[in-house]
Design a protein around this motif. Structure first.
Motif: not given
Length: 268
Positions: A51-62
């Motif tokens: 298995n492999r690792n998937i990294t996701v960079e997210l941005l929230y807007d509050a």
């Protein structure tokens, strides 16, 4: 980015004031097993994909700090699940990854915007097509439109009524029914036996039973059933896989009325 649950429910992260900035999908993780030999380098005896690792960079807007706390809880509820689920990236809408959350993550507090990362562990080493060959003709732009391996071609068929035809595996991974989805449903008139030959791979499946047009043969993974009754013991205990690209198929021992191939394309 889309979250798709096993029950088919979908959640678009944009509905949670989230934006995907980047995602990182590494190559498959290959594990080699070797043995030591005196006087020379180790010999690799076999290899497998982990298995492999998937990294996701997210941005929230509050809107403000109070909105941040409510949004943080919604984000946790969206991603933190005990069961597996699919993630789909909108720049590759034809492909999905079956994953579980890789570990804890933090959504740092900010009254306006802040980025953060989430890591997923894939359940399977490969990505898979969102649609199946059974839904291919619907030509849903959200499912197939950006898949560069697929052209809209009237010859791209997976249901046949002849004894010789070609199955196109448009992924880049061999479809192995021991590990992957592959269902073959056939209506055929055969006096003594029915044989499916993949001339491309050299594999032969044979059922040693008479069949009529009133019966339905279903080969689902490793299982063989005729009208719902298991007849695996009446086969040659072999299976048909589908190599990437064209697979030349021949049907022997009977006259086909209809044969339907249903599977998903897989991607390394």
């Amino acid at each position: 980015m889309i979250i798709e649950l096993l029950n088919g429910s979908r959640y678009d992260i944009s509905d949670y004031n989230l934006k995907r900035l980047f995602h990182y999908i590494p190559s498959s993780n290959i594990q080699h097993n070797s043995v030591e030999v005196d006087g020379r380098s180790d010999i690799i005896v076999n290899s497998k994909l982990n298995n492999r690792n998937i990294t996701v960079e997210l941005l929230y807007d509050a809107n403000d700090i109070f909105d941040y706390y409510a949004l943080r809880d919604e984000i946790y509820n969206l991603f933190v699940r005990e069961e597996s689920y699919y993630i789909i990236f909108k720049n590759e809408p034809y492909k999905r990854w079956l994953v579980r959350l890789g570990g804890q993550f933090i959504v740092p507090p900010n009254p306006r915007m802040q980025s953060f990362e989430i890591e997923f562990i894939t359940i399977n080493s490969y990505g898979e097509s969102v649609g199946t060959t059974r839904t291919l003709k619907e030509w849903d732009l959200d499912v197939w439109g950006w898949n560069n391996t697929i052209d809209w071609d009237e010859d791209l068929r997976y249901v046949f009524d002849t004894n010789n035809f070609t199955i196109k595996n448009l992924g880049n991974v061999t479809i192995d029914p021991r590990q992957h989805e592959l269902q073959i449903v056939a209506t055929v008139n055969a006096a003594d036996f029915f044989r499916i030959v993949n001339n491309t791979t050299g594999e032969t499946y044979q059922l040693n039973l008479p069949l009529t047009y009133n019966s339905t043969l279903v080969i689902d993974g490793i299982n063989t059933k005729v009208d719902g009754v298991n007849y695996f013991g009446s086969t040659n205990r072999k299976l048909i896989s589908l190599a990437p690209g064209d697979n030349s198929i021949s049907l022997v021992g009977g006259q086909i009325q209809r044969i339907d191939w249903n599977f998903r394309f897989l991607y390394k």
